[in-house]
Design a protein around this motif. Structure first.
Motif, PDB file in Angstrom:
ATOM      1  N   ARG A 111       0.823  -1.219   0.000  1.00 44.14           N
ATOM      2  CA  ARG A 111       0.000   0.000   0.000  1.00 44.14           C
ATOM      3  C   ARG A 111       0.857   1.268   0.000  1.00 44.14           C
ATOM      4  O   ARG A 111       0.328   2.372  -0.112  1.00 44.14           O
ATOM      5  CB  ARG A 111      -0.915   0.017   1.227  1.00 44.14           C
ATOM      6  N   GLY A 112       2.150   1.096   0.195  1.00 37.44           N
ATOM      7  CA  GLY A 112       3.038   2.250   0.230  1.00 37.44           C
ATOM      8  C   GLY A 112       3.167   2.882   1.601  1.00 37.44           C
ATOM      9  O   GLY A 112       3.670   4.006   1.721  1.00 37.44           O
ATOM     10  N   TRP A 113       2.746   2.171   2.653  1.00 39.77           N
ATOM     11  CA  TRP A 113       2.783   2.739   4.000  1.00 39.77           C
ATOM     12  C   TRP A 113       4.063   2.417   4.749  1.00 39.77           C
ATOM     13  O   TRP A 113       4.478   3.182   5.626  1.00 39.77           O
ATOM     14  CB  TRP A 113       1.597   2.220   4.827  1.00 39.77           C
ATOM     15  N   THR A 114       4.663   1.275   4.462  1.00 36.26           N
ATOM     16  CA  THR A 114       5.882   0.871   5.145  1.00 36.26           C
ATOM     17  C   THR A 114       6.944   0.520   4.114  1.00 36.26           C
ATOM     18  O   THR A 114       6.632   0.253   2.948  1.00 36.26           O
ATOM     19  CB  THR A 114       5.651  -0.361   6.048  1.00 36.26           C
ATOM     20  N   GLN A 115       8.187   0.541   4.575  1.00 37.22           N
ATOM     21  CA  GLN A 115       9.282   0.099   3.709  1.00 37.22           C
ATOM     22  C   GLN A 115      10.266  -0.713   4.537  1.00 37.22           C
ATOM     23  O   GLN A 115      10.508  -0.418   5.711  1.00 37.22           O
ATOM     24  CB  GLN A 115       9.966   1.291   3.055  1.00 37.22           C
ATOM     25  N   HIS A 116      10.807  -1.752   3.930  1.00 37.26           N
ATOM     26  CA  HIS A 116      11.783  -2.604   4.607  1.00 37.26           C
ATOM     27  C   HIS A 116      13.152  -2.330   4.006  1.00 37.26           C
ATOM     28  O   HIS A 116      13.332  -2.355   2.794  1.00 37.26           O
ATOM     29  CB  HIS A 116      11.420  -4.081   4.433  1.00 37.26           C
ATOM     30  N   THR A 117      14.118  -2.044   4.871  1.00 40.92           N
ATOM     31  CA  THR A 117      15.486  -1.806   4.420  1.00 40.92           C
ATOM     32  C   THR A 117      16.425  -2.670   5.237  1.00 40.92           C
ATOM     33  O   THR A 117      16.116  -3.048   6.379  1.00 40.92           O
ATOM     34  CB  THR A 117      15.879  -0.325   4.571  1.00 40.92           C
ATOM     35  N   ALA A 118      17.562  -2.988   4.665  1.00 36.87           N
ATOM     36  CA  ALA A 118      18.532  -3.848   5.329  1.00 36.87           C
ATOM     37  C   ALA A 118      19.914  -3.227   5.223  1.00 36.87           C
ATOM     38  O   ALA A 118      20.274  -2.629   4.197  1.00 36.87           O
ATOM     39  CB  ALA A 118      18.523  -5.238   4.711  1.00 36.87           C
ATOM     40  N   PHE A 119      20.686  -3.382   6.289  1.00 32.10           N
ATOM     41  CA  PHE A 119      22.075  -2.934   6.339  1.00 32.10           C
ATOM     42  C   PHE A 119      22.902  -4.109   6.853  1.00 32.10           C
ATOM     43  O   PHE A 119      22.736  -4.522   8.006  1.00 32.10           O
ATOM     44  CB  PHE A 119      22.231  -1.730   7.268  1.00 32.10           C
ATOM     45  N   ALA A 120      23.761  -4.641   5.974  1.00 36.89           N
ATOM     46  CA  ALA A 120      24.537  -5.838   6.324  1.00 36.89           C
ATOM     47  C   ALA A 120      23.568  -6.944   6.716  1.00 36.89           C
ATOM     48  O   ALA A 120      22.710  -7.323   5.936  1.00 36.89           O
ATOM     49  CB  ALA A 120      25.531  -5.517   7.422  1.00 36.89           C
ATOM     50  N   ASP A 121      23.677  -7.427   7.963  1.00 36.13           N
ATOM     51  CA  ASP A 121      22.787  -8.514   8.388  1.00 36.13           C
ATOM     52  C   ASP A 121      21.602  -8.020   9.201  1.00 36.13           C
ATOM     53  O   ASP A 121      20.874  -8.812   9.807  1.00 36.13           O
ATOM     54  CB  ASP A 121      23.566  -9.547   9.208  1.00 36.13           C
ATOM     55  N   LEU A 122      21.386  -6.698   9.232  1.00 36.27           N
ATOM     56  CA  LEU A 122      20.279  -6.130   9.994  1.00 36.27           C
ATOM     57  C   LEU A 122      19.207  -5.616   9.039  1.00 36.27           C
ATOM     58  O   LEU A 122      19.512  -4.957   8.038  1.00 36.27           O
ATOM     59  CB  LEU A 122      20.764  -4.985  10.882  1.00 36.27           C
TER      60      LEU A 122
END
Length: 216
Positions: free
Chosen positions: A47-58
């Motif tokens: 829906r465009g409300w959340t976004q998932h991002t990753a940095f290395a293993d987090l």
């Protein structure tokens, strides 16, 4: 009558309060299962409300601008139904003087001015200085309890801030200094900051406009 927020709003709001967090932390904050949180977060991403991002293993979730707007819209609807007497506004007014005291206590925990340097780092070798700060935090904790009681009479999702604050303070008194002001643990300052964010989000207040010099 006390109102319990629906689970989807609790999940959305948990992302707002945590800022950036994984499925487990969001589920814990929203009082839902990890599976329910993960499923809803994926739908919210579409829906465009959340976004998932990753940095290395987090990896973790955060709100988009659209998600923040949706959160505020849903909170406004909920408040209109649950709080026609505007009791949350009254609690917020009572909270602000305590917030100023919390800010000073955390500043005193981080800095201990000297004749040579008014911004000198507090190395925590002065037990009397640190005890004064911890005593002030304990006094704030005692005043926080009744405020949370008044809030939970309106919305149950405000429950727990006072007990989390007490837990953090207890650990700080055992010599675990991070539990006063660090953000990687559920410290006194982190709990207080989230409560403040909860209040201003619920009331639709801009944090900067409320307190131009900063906030807890």
């Amino acid at each position: 009558m006390t109102r319990r927020s629906p689970s989807d709003l609790r999940i959305l709001h948990a992302v707002r309060l945590l800022g950036y967090a994984d499925d487990t932390a969001i589920a814990d904050r929203a009082a839902v299962t990890k599976e329910e949180a993960a499923s809803w977060l994926r739908d919210a991403e579409l829906r465009g409300w959340t976004q998932h991002t990753a940095f290395a293993d987090l990896g973790g979730w955060s709100l988009t601008e659209e998600g923040r707007a949706e959160n505020e819209r849903r909170l406004a609807e909920e408040r209109a139904e649950a709080d026609p007497e505007r009791r949350i506004e009254v609690v917020h007014r009572d909270f602000l003087p305590l917030n100023a005291r919390l800010l000073k206590a955390c500043t005193d925990w981080q800095m201990k001015p000297t004749a040579q340097d008014r911004f000198a780092f507090n190395d925590h070798t002065d037990d009397e200085w640190d005890e004064r700060v911890l005593t002030e935090l304990a006094a704030l904790g005692e005043e926080l309890g009744p405020l949370i009681g008044r809030l939970t009479e309106v919305l149950t999702r405000f429950d727990g801030y006072d007990t989390r604050f007490e837990t953090a303070l207890r650990r700080a008194r055992l010599g675990q200094h991070d539990w006063v002001d660090k953000t990687h643990v559920d410290s006194c300052h982190r709990v207080w900051f989230q409560l403040h964010e909860d209040l201003i989000a619920t009331l639709g207040i801009d944090r900067g406009a409320e307190n131009p010099t900063g906030s807890g």
